[in-house]
Scaffold this motif. Sequence first.
Motif, mmCIF file in Angstrom:
data_model
loop_
_atom_site.group_PDB
_atom_site.id
_atom_site.type_symbol
_atom_site.label_atom_id
_atom_site.label_comp_id
_atom_site.label_asym_id
_atom_site.label_seq_id
_atom_site.Cartn_x
_atom_site.Cartn_y
_atom_site.Cartn_z
ATOM 1 N N SER A 40 0.909 -1.210 -0.155
ATOM 2 C CA SER A 40 -0.068 -0.220 -0.008
ATOM 3 C C SER A 40 0.931 1.304 0.095
ATOM 4 N N ALA A 41 1.814 1.206 0.838
ATOM 5 C CA ALA A 41 2.697 2.427 0.685
ATOM 6 C C ALA A 41 3.507 2.388 -0.523
ATOM 7 N N GLU A 42 3.937 1.541 -1.115
ATOM 8 C CA GLU A 42 4.536 1.397 -2.557
ATOM 9 C C GLU A 42 3.529 2.059 -3.609
ATOM 10 N N ASN A 43 2.237 1.832 -3.477
ATOM 11 C CA ASN A 43 0.984 2.311 -4.268
ATOM 12 C C ASN A 43 1.144 3.718 -3.907
ATOM 13 N N GLY A 44 1.279 4.172 -2.706
ATOM 14 C CA GLY A 44 1.138 5.566 -2.448
ATOM 15 C C GLY A 44 2.338 6.566 -3.113
ATOM 16 N N ILE A 45 3.422 5.777 -2.997
ATOM 17 C CA ILE A 45 4.673 6.408 -3.722
ATOM 18 C C ILE A 45 4.209 6.500 -5.365
ATOM 19 N N ALA A 46 3.808 5.445 -5.860
ATOM 20 C CA ALA A 46 3.266 5.461 -7.513
ATOM 21 C C ALA A 46 2.420 6.600 -7.572
ATOM 22 N N SER A 47 1.408 6.911 -6.612
ATOM 23 C CA SER A 47 0.406 7.939 -6.904
ATOM 24 C C SER A 47 0.989 9.105 -6.780
ATOM 25 N N VAL A 48 1.977 9.520 -6.019
ATOM 26 C CA VAL A 48 2.725 10.663 -5.682
ATOM 27 C C VAL A 48 3.432 10.828 -6.953
ATOM 28 N N GLN A 49 4.260 9.893 -7.499
ATOM 29 C CA GLN A 49 5.023 9.972 -8.863
ATOM 30 C C GLN A 49 3.923 10.597 -10.067
ATOM 31 N N THR A 50 2.814 9.908 -10.356
ATOM 32 C CA THR A 50 1.730 10.402 -10.897
ATOM 33 C C THR A 50 1.072 11.601 -11.137
ATOM 34 N N ASN A 51 0.694 11.861 -9.718
ATOM 35 C CA ASN A 51 -0.057 13.151 -9.386
ATOM 36 C C ASN A 51 1.009 14.544 -9.234
ATOM 37 N N SER A 52 1.931 14.377 -8.678
ATOM 38 C CA SER A 52 2.765 15.341 -8.161
ATOM 39 C C SER A 52 3.018 16.386 -9.438
ATOM 40 N N PRO A 53 3.298 16.041 -10.501
ATOM 41 C CA PRO A 53 3.678 17.168 -11.499
ATOM 42 C C PRO A 53 2.317 17.991 -11.999
ATOM 43 N N HIS A 54 1.259 17.861 -11.431
ATOM 44 C CA HIS A 54 0.040 18.534 -11.727
ATOM 45 C C HIS A 54 -0.392 19.539 -10.799
ATOM 46 N N GLU A 55 -0.030 20.889 -10.925
ATOM 47 C CA GLU A 55 -0.520 21.996 -10.074
ATOM 48 C C GLU A 55 -1.917 21.753 -9.470
ATOM 49 N N ALA A 56 -2.604 21.440 -10.155
ATOM 50 C CA ALA A 56 -4.218 21.392 -9.719
ATOM 51 C C ALA A 56 -4.521 20.353 -8.788
ATOM 52 N N GLN A 57 -3.426 19.458 -8.347
ATOM 53 C CA GLN A 57 -3.640 18.291 -7.223
ATOM 54 C C GLN A 57 -3.206 18.788 -6.023
ATOM 55 N N TYR A 58 -2.658 20.033 -5.871
ATOM 56 C CA TYR A 58 -2.233 20.693 -4.869
ATOM 57 C C TYR A 58 -3.286 21.450 -4.018
ATOM 58 N N GLU A 59 -3.381 21.433 -2.707
ATOM 59 C CA GLU A 59 -4.250 22.162 -1.934
ATOM 60 C C GLU A 59 -3.483 22.877 -1.005
ATOM 61 N N SER A 60 -3.592 24.268 -0.784
ATOM 62 C CA SER A 60 -3.073 24.990 0.166
ATOM 63 C C SER A 60 -3.816 25.075 1.312
ATOM 64 N N LYS A 61 -3.405 24.908 2.498
ATOM 65 C CA LYS A 61 -4.049 25.196 3.772
ATOM 66 C C LYS A 61 -3.320 25.807 4.979
ATOM 67 N N VAL A 62 -3.906 26.086 5.875
ATOM 68 C CA VAL A 62 -3.437 26.713 7.175
ATOM 69 C C VAL A 62 -3.774 26.149 8.320
ATOM 70 N N SER A 63 -2.706 25.598 9.133
ATOM 71 C CA SER A 63 -2.946 24.698 10.310
ATOM 72 C C SER A 63 -3.530 25.636 11.466
ATOM 73 N N SER A 64 -3.895 24.717 12.315
ATOM 74 C CA SER A 64 -4.609 25.446 13.634
ATOM 75 C C SER A 64 -3.713 26.714 14.245
ATOM 76 N N SER A 65 -2.563 26.453 14.031
ATOM 77 C CA SER A 65 -1.543 27.355 14.631
ATOM 78 C C SER A 65 -1.315 28.675 13.617
ATOM 79 N N GLY A 66 -1.953 28.524 12.568
ATOM 80 C CA GLY A 66 -1.540 29.776 11.606
ATOM 81 C C GLY A 66 -0.481 29.630 10.589
ATOM 82 N N LYS A 67 0.055 28.151 10.648
ATOM 83 C CA LYS A 67 1.105 27.944 9.489
ATOM 84 C C LYS A 67 0.529 27.702 8.331
ATOM 85 N N PRO A 68 1.043 27.971 7.142
ATOM 86 C CA PRO A 68 0.644 27.436 6.045
ATOM 87 C C PRO A 68 1.330 26.087 5.655
ATOM 88 N N TYR A 69 0.579 25.233 5.079
ATOM 89 C CA TYR A 69 1.307 24.037 4.267
ATOM 90 C C TYR A 69 0.269 23.710 3.395
#
Length: 114
Positions: A40-69
């Motif tokens: 399952s972890a190896e499938n997760g790596i494969a999914s990151v390899q596939t999806n990471s080049p596409h900017e639309a797959q990212y979502e910017s968030k802010v933590s409860s302490s106000g830090k962006p991630y």
Amino acid sequence: MANGHYELKKSGSNGQFHFTLKASNGEIILSSEMYTSKASAENGIASVQTNSPHEAQYESKVSSSGKPYFVLKAKNHQVIGTSQMYSSDSAAKNGIQSVIKNGPTTDVRDLSAG
């Protein structure tokens, strides 16, 4: 120029698997959730390899302490990786660019044995 790489690890406490994506400087730029099986972890790596080049797959968030991630999502909208906390929105945007650049790497270092 050196590229980033994945490190696949097994948790000592619960025996579950997880991975990190590291930039060429060794900095962790994306971390996975815990997986019950190595496959399952190896499938997760494969999914990151596939999806990471596409900017639309990212979502910017802010933590409860106000830090962006940010999170990287698969096409089915499931989160497949989470960034560290950043000091500013611009630093988080640079983090996304680093994952876009390093995410497709096929360099996977299996550190789960032993």
